[in-house]
Design a protein around this motif. Structure first.
Motif, mmCIF file in Angstrom:
data_model
loop_
_atom_site.group_PDB
_atom_site.id
_atom_site.type_symbol
_atom_site.label_atom_id
_atom_site.label_comp_id
_atom_site.label_asym_id
_atom_site.label_seq_id
_atom_site.Cartn_x
_atom_site.Cartn_y
_atom_site.Cartn_z
ATOM 1 N N TYR A 24 55.464 43.690 41.211
ATOM 2 C CA TYR A 24 54.410 43.215 40.379
ATOM 3 C C TYR A 24 54.881 43.053 38.978
ATOM 4 C CZ TYR A 24 50.903 42.838 44.209
ATOM 5 O OH TYR A 24 50.140 42.469 45.241
ATOM 6 N N GLY A 25 55.336 44.031 38.549
ATOM 7 C CA GLY A 25 55.966 43.945 37.002
ATOM 8 C C GLY A 25 56.968 42.784 36.842
ATOM 9 N N ALA A 26 57.609 42.626 37.781
ATOM 10 C CA ALA A 26 58.769 41.569 37.783
ATOM 11 C C ALA A 26 58.058 40.286 37.861
ATOM 12 C CB ALA A 26 59.656 41.698 38.936
ATOM 13 N N VAL A 27 57.006 39.935 38.377
ATOM 14 C CA VAL A 27 56.134 38.737 38.334
ATOM 15 C C VAL A 27 55.148 38.564 37.227
ATOM 16 C CG1 VAL A 27 54.845 37.377 39.916
ATOM 17 C CG2 VAL A 27 56.627 38.554 40.897
ATOM 18 N N ALA A 28 54.847 39.738 36.509
ATOM 19 C CA ALA A 28 53.737 39.818 35.745
ATOM 20 C C ALA A 28 53.985 38.729 34.695
ATOM 21 C CB ALA A 28 53.707 41.208 35.255
ATOM 22 N N PRO A 29 55.121 38.727 33.989
ATOM 23 C CA PRO A 29 55.230 37.576 32.902
ATOM 24 C C PRO A 29 54.947 36.144 33.427
ATOM 25 C CG PRO A 29 57.061 39.315 32.784
ATOM 26 C CD PRO A 29 56.331 39.474 34.225
ATOM 27 N N LEU A 30 55.595 35.840 34.716
ATOM 28 C CA LEU A 30 55.251 34.220 35.299
ATOM 29 C C LEU A 30 53.806 34.440 35.586
ATOM 30 C CD1 LEU A 30 58.075 34.261 37.758
ATOM 31 C CD2 LEU A 30 58.286 33.604 35.518
ATOM 32 N N ALA A 31 52.922 35.200 36.214
ATOM 33 C CA ALA A 31 51.665 35.302 36.237
ATOM 34 C C ALA A 31 50.645 34.842 35.257
ATOM 35 C CB ALA A 31 51.157 36.485 37.270
ATOM 36 N N ARG A 32 51.007 35.773 34.085
ATOM 37 C CA ARG A 32 50.326 35.573 32.940
ATOM 38 C C ARG A 32 50.540 34.082 32.519
ATOM 39 N NH1 ARG A 32 53.043 40.427 31.236
ATOM 40 N NH2 ARG A 32 51.908 42.310 31.684
ATOM 41 N N SER A 33 51.583 33.418 32.595
ATOM 42 C CA SER A 33 51.705 32.163 31.948
ATOM 43 C C SER A 33 51.463 30.982 32.894
ATOM 44 C CB SER A 33 53.158 32.031 31.370
ATOM 45 O OG SER A 33 54.094 32.179 32.396
ATOM 46 N N ALA A 34 50.784 31.309 33.757
ATOM 47 C CA ALA A 34 50.817 30.293 34.990
ATOM 48 C C ALA A 34 49.126 30.083 35.238
ATOM 49 C CB ALA A 34 51.051 30.686 36.313
ATOM 50 N N PRO A 35 48.972 28.711 35.212
ATOM 51 C CA PRO A 35 47.520 28.407 35.352
ATOM 52 C C PRO A 35 46.635 29.328 36.383
ATOM 53 C CG PRO A 35 48.670 26.662 35.988
ATOM 54 C CD PRO A 35 49.577 27.680 35.339
ATOM 55 N N THR A 36 47.354 29.498 37.749
ATOM 56 C CA THR A 36 46.848 29.889 38.643
ATOM 57 C C THR A 36 48.044 31.187 39.199
ATOM 58 O OG1 THR A 36 45.376 28.020 39.396
ATOM 59 C CG2 THR A 36 45.938 29.680 41.196
ATOM 60 N N TRP A 37 47.394 32.036 39.725
ATOM 61 C CA TRP A 37 48.291 33.113 40.481
ATOM 62 C C TRP A 37 47.500 33.589 41.800
ATOM 63 C CZ3 TRP A 37 47.267 38.754 40.107
ATOM 64 C CH2 TRP A 37 48.113 39.590 40.933
ATOM 65 N N VAL A 38 47.974 33.350 42.882
ATOM 66 C CA VAL A 38 47.595 33.545 44.073
ATOM 67 C C VAL A 38 48.186 34.790 44.888
ATOM 68 C CG1 VAL A 38 49.043 31.756 45.235
ATOM 69 C CG2 VAL A 38 46.926 32.948 46.454
ATOM 70 N N ASP A 39 47.518 35.688 45.014
ATOM 71 C CA ASP A 39 48.177 37.221 45.593
ATOM 72 C C ASP A 39 47.781 37.245 47.019
ATOM 73 O OD1 ASP A 39 49.671 39.440 45.686
ATOM 74 O OD2 ASP A 39 48.105 40.480 44.966
#
Length: 269
Positions: A24-39
């Motif tokens: 999740y840490g590898a994806v966190a920067p992308l998720a924070r800057s995206a309008p929507t994150w689906v997990d």
């Protein structure tokens, strides 16, 4: 003995929990800057929340088969807006529920960690992830375990995974994708008095090491994912207590099975 825990909790041993947090840490920067994150397969959200460190996306769509896990994930994960979707991702209805929750979302991030191996049929969820990447400009990151690393088959996994099966999975993905191998680490640290306890230092890799998991990323920002490691301080006293309790429980279960076998033999005799 094998670790059969399939959901991350606060009692999860540090070595297991940190491998989830690294993903999740590898994806966190992308998720924070995206309008929507689906997990997809969010579980209780503990590992994701630890990796996000209090700063989440504007909108999080959390998907899991467990209503209880979804409720906890909604409390754990920081997001401007949280949408929970209870769904079986092996079914058409479950996948339709995810699509409905996403609406017309674009330019987002999708994660699917340690989910595929639990599904009776995983083709539908792969098709959904490819659709998000190719038609909605989502960056997608998924993972599967490497069963060559684990000596005993998990009773919770519906499919087996290794280098060969992962190569077959790659044929279903867009041609432009990134593959990352996750390898387990063991170590120790020296911390001078008064220094910060949180460390993230270099590690020594082995050319013949066997990865514990395979990750694949595809979509417009997939090349932004790279090498990442994490460390967690181990509470050895708690770990030993947990292991001894598990051994005691196993001994009790074995006694019950032996007693039941004797009762059955007496009735059949």
């Amino acid at each position: 003995m094998p670790e059969w825990q399939e959901r991350i909790t606060r009692e999860t041993p540090p070595a297991i929990r940190i491998e989830h947090e690294v993903r999740y840490g590898a994806v966190a920067p992308l998720a924070r800057s995206a309008p929507t994150w689906v997990d997809l397969g969010c579980g209780a959200g503990i590992a994701a929340a630890g990796a996000l460190a209090g700063e989440g996306p504007p909108r999080a769509v959390l998907v899991d088969a467990s209503e209880e896990a979804l409720a906890q994930a909604a409390r754990e994960i920081p997001a401007g807006e949280t949408i929970g979707v209870q769904a079986d991702l092996a079914t058409a209805d479950g996948l339709a529920a995810v699509r409905t929750a996403l609406g017309d979302a674009r330019d987002g991030v999708a994660t699917c960690f340690e989910v595929i191996e639990h599904l009776e049929s995983f083709i539908g969820v792969i098709e959904l992830l490819v659709e998000l990447a190719t038609e909605r400009d989502f960056t997608v990151v998924l993972s599967v375990p490497n069963d060559a690393f684990w000596p005993i088959e998990s009773p919770w996994h519906k499919t087996m995974w290794g280098e060969g099966s992962f190569e077959e999975l790659r044929r279903l993905l867009p041609a432009e994708h990134v593959v990352i191998q996750q390898v387990p680490l063991q170590g120790s640290a020296l911390i001078p008095e008064g220094a910060e306890a949180a460390l993230a230092g270099p590690f020594v890799g082995r050319a013949d090491g066997v990865p514990s998991h395979f990750l694949a990323a595809f979509g417009p920002r997939c090349r932004e994912l790279g090498a990442r490691s994490g460390v967690a301080q181990a509470d050895l006293a708690e770990q030993r207590r947990w292991e001894r309790q598990r051994e005691a429980n196993l001994a009790i279960y074995e006694d019950h099975i032996t007693w039941a076998d004797r009762q059955l033999a007496q009735r059949q005799g």
